[in-house]
Scaffold this active site. Structure first.
Site, PDB file in Angstrom:
ATOM      1  N   GLY A 231       0.729  -1.247   0.000  1.00 38.38           N
ATOM      2  CA  GLY A 231       0.000   0.000   0.000  1.00 38.38           C
ATOM      3  C   GLY A 231       0.760   1.298   0.000  1.00 38.38           C
ATOM      4  O   GLY A 231       0.142   2.364   0.075  1.00 38.38           O
ATOM      5  N   LYS A 233       2.134   2.913  -2.425  1.00 42.08           N
ATOM      6  CA  LYS A 233       1.750   3.760  -3.557  1.00 42.08           C
ATOM      7  C   LYS A 233       0.312   4.262  -3.408  1.00 42.08           C
ATOM      8  O   LYS A 233      -0.016   5.359  -3.877  1.00 42.08           O
ATOM      9  CB  LYS A 233       1.960   2.997  -4.867  1.00 42.08           C
ATOM     10  CG  LYS A 233       3.436   2.650  -5.116  1.00 42.08           C
ATOM     11  CD  LYS A 233       3.617   1.833  -6.368  1.00 42.08           C
ATOM     12  CE  LYS A 233       5.085   1.462  -6.568  1.00 42.08           C
ATOM     13  NZ  LYS A 233       5.575   0.554  -5.494  1.00 42.08           N
ATOM     14  N   ASP A 248      -6.353  -5.750  -4.276  1.00 43.06           N
ATOM     15  CA  ASP A 248      -5.321  -6.778  -4.176  1.00 43.06           C
ATOM     16  C   ASP A 248      -5.992  -8.084  -3.763  1.00 43.06           C
ATOM     17  O   ASP A 248      -7.059  -8.077  -3.146  1.00 43.06           O
ATOM     18  CB  ASP A 248      -4.248  -6.395  -3.152  1.00 43.06           C
ATOM     19  CG  ASP A 248      -2.953  -7.161  -3.353  1.00 43.06           C
ATOM     20  OD1 ASP A 248      -2.044  -6.632  -4.021  1.00 43.06           O
ATOM     21  OD2 ASP A 248      -2.858  -8.302  -2.851  1.00 43.06           O
ATOM     22  N   ASP A 290       1.319  -1.695 -10.426  1.00 38.48           N
ATOM     23  CA  ASP A 290       2.606  -2.093  -9.859  1.00 38.48           C
ATOM     24  C   ASP A 290       2.552  -3.616  -9.794  1.00 38.48           C
ATOM     25  O   ASP A 290       2.150  -4.192  -8.791  1.00 38.48           O
ATOM     26  CB  ASP A 290       2.782  -1.463  -8.477  1.00 38.48           C
ATOM     27  CG  ASP A 290       4.119  -1.791  -7.842  1.00 38.48           C
ATOM     28  OD1 ASP A 290       5.011  -2.269  -8.564  1.00 38.48           O
ATOM     29  OD2 ASP A 290       4.273  -1.590  -6.625  1.00 38.48           O
ATOM     30  N   CYS A 343       9.325  -3.918  -9.768  1.00 32.99           N
ATOM     31  CA  CYS A 343      10.600  -3.792  -9.049  1.00 32.99           C
ATOM     32  C   CYS A 343      11.496  -4.956  -9.452  1.00 32.99           C
ATOM     33  O   CYS A 343      11.958  -5.725  -8.612  1.00 32.99           O
ATOM     34  CB  CYS A 343      10.380  -3.740  -7.548  1.00 32.99           C
ATOM     35  SG  CYS A 343       9.449  -5.139  -6.861  1.00 32.99           S
TER      36      CYS A 343
END
Length: 405
Positions: A231, A233, A248, A290, A343
């Protein structure tokens, strides 16, 4: 001893069972009560994984016959060397605690190998040697990335009020590399830092803050944070004035977001659902994907990714990312913005993934990024652990942006 036993269990879970350090901690640290012991176990394991190739080379240099990778004595010697060479534990203390891990085993062998290396005064290289398969995957980038993995990262904080950046940098005794960011040295309890209880900031790597920075101010418009947990972002989007739906599949990890929202006195619409099955009631002004990924860009803080990510795992993530991108592109209002981020340092998850998106690209400009980070020729963003090395580096990220016609 509890810390050393736990470290051996953590190392075994990562290297033999392919677990992440986070997954392994629940079992390995069970019964280790003291916070200092738990922190020491993590530190020993982290440094062992960070320098594993070089530690193994030292062990092999001191044995006539190579020890199998999965033998307990090799695992114990790895931990012993990491404590001596990386955590500055005196050799006598390393021996006293390390050999007890081999009760009923080859203690004499471990003592002899470790003692020989101490007498030789061996050292580690300045930069960790990457596992061969990782170095091959990263190709010409490998040397630069490895240079950023030598030390665990500093602590990055994102501020709820970017206008107070200078104030919080001074109050916390840190530096700022961007508006709304403060970087601190490692160590100390996060909950005890000024501003935690009052909800002034949250923990978030500087590179992880870049995707939301590229979405601009919300001015009350609607944004979807797809795959939102844990969380960070979402909190950024809320602080930037977006009305956020955070989705999510993990109820537990979304619970962390809920806790942070309460602490920061923010509100988001939190949805527990599978993004491949969920459908929005109406389109969004902006979507942040993301995406789930191999997370190899977080190797500074999670060195286990250097040893457990396989080509099959990369292929599986690429397929999932492509399906999520396909769905997200259909949920935008005309003129809406899609930002994709991972990432990961794997090109398959970034540079090879972005061209598949059918929306018109919205290239990132240099003026939108923080000092020291520049866009690629395609208008994408690629960071890696050695970027901004003079200030402690940053995680590896790939970011791309599009606008709906």
């Amino acid at each position: 001893m509890p810390a050393r036993r736990a470290a051996l269990k953590l190392l075994d879970a990562v290297l033999r069972r392919g677990e992440t350090l986070d997954q392994a901690e629940a079992g390995a640290l069970r019964g280790v009560q003291a916070p200092a012991d738990r922190a020491l176990a993590r530190a020993i394991t982290g440094e062992t994984l960070r320098w594993l190739v070089d530690l193994d080379a030292l062990i092999d240099s001191a044995t006539r016959q190579r020890l199998a990778d999965d033998t307990k004595v090799r695992g114990v010697l790895r931990l012993m060397l990491a404590q001596w060479l990386r955590l500055n534990t005196p050799p006598h203390a390393v021996i006293a605690t390390g050999l007890d891990l081999l009760a009923g085993g080859p203690r004499r062998l471990a003592h002899g190998v470790f003692g020989a290396l101490v007498r030789q005064g061996v050292t580690l290289p300045d930069v960790p040697t990457l596992p061969p398969l990782v170095a091959t995957r990263w190709g010409t980038r490998a040397a630069a990335i490895a240079a950023g993995l030598a030390e665990p990262p500093p602590l990055d904080l994102s501020l709820r009020d970017p206008a107070a950046t200078a104030e919080w940098a001074e109050r916390l005794g840190g530096i700022s590399l961007a508006p709304g960011h403060v970087r601190l040295a490692r160590g100390g309890a996060i909950e005890a830092l000024p501003g935690f209880a009052e909800g002034a900031w949250w923990v978030q790597d500087l590179a992880a803050s870049l995707p939301v920075r590229l979405m601009g101010a919300g001015h009350g418009r609607r944004a979807l944070d797809l795959c939102a947990a844990p969380g960070g972002k979402t909190l950024q989007l809320l602080a930037a004035g977006w009305e956020v739906t955070a989705l999510d599949a993990s109820r537990r990890r979304l619970g962390l977001l809920g806790d942070n929202c309460k602490r920061l006195d923010m509100w988001a619409k939190i949805v527990v659902a599978n993004a491949l099955e969920w459908e929005p009631e109406e389109p969004f002004d902006a979507i942040l994907l993301d995406a789930p990924c191999t997370a190899t860009g977080t190797a500074r803080r999670h060195p286990d990714v250097l040893h457990r990510i396989s080509p099959a795992q990369i292929e599986g993530m690429v397929d999932l990312q492509a399906r999520l991108l396909d769905r997200a592109t259909g949920w935008l209002k005309p003129g809406g913005t899609l930002v994709y981020a991972v990432c990961s340092l794997e090109r398959e998850e970034g540079e090879a993934q972005a061209p598949r998106v059918t929306l018109p690209p919205r290239p990132v400009g240099a003026e939108e990024l923080i000092a020291g980070v520049t866009p690629t020729a395609e208008g994408w963003v690629r960071t890696h652990p050695a970027l901004l090395a003079e200030h402690g580096g940053m995680d590896g990220f790939f970011i791309a942006r599009w606008s709906a016609p």
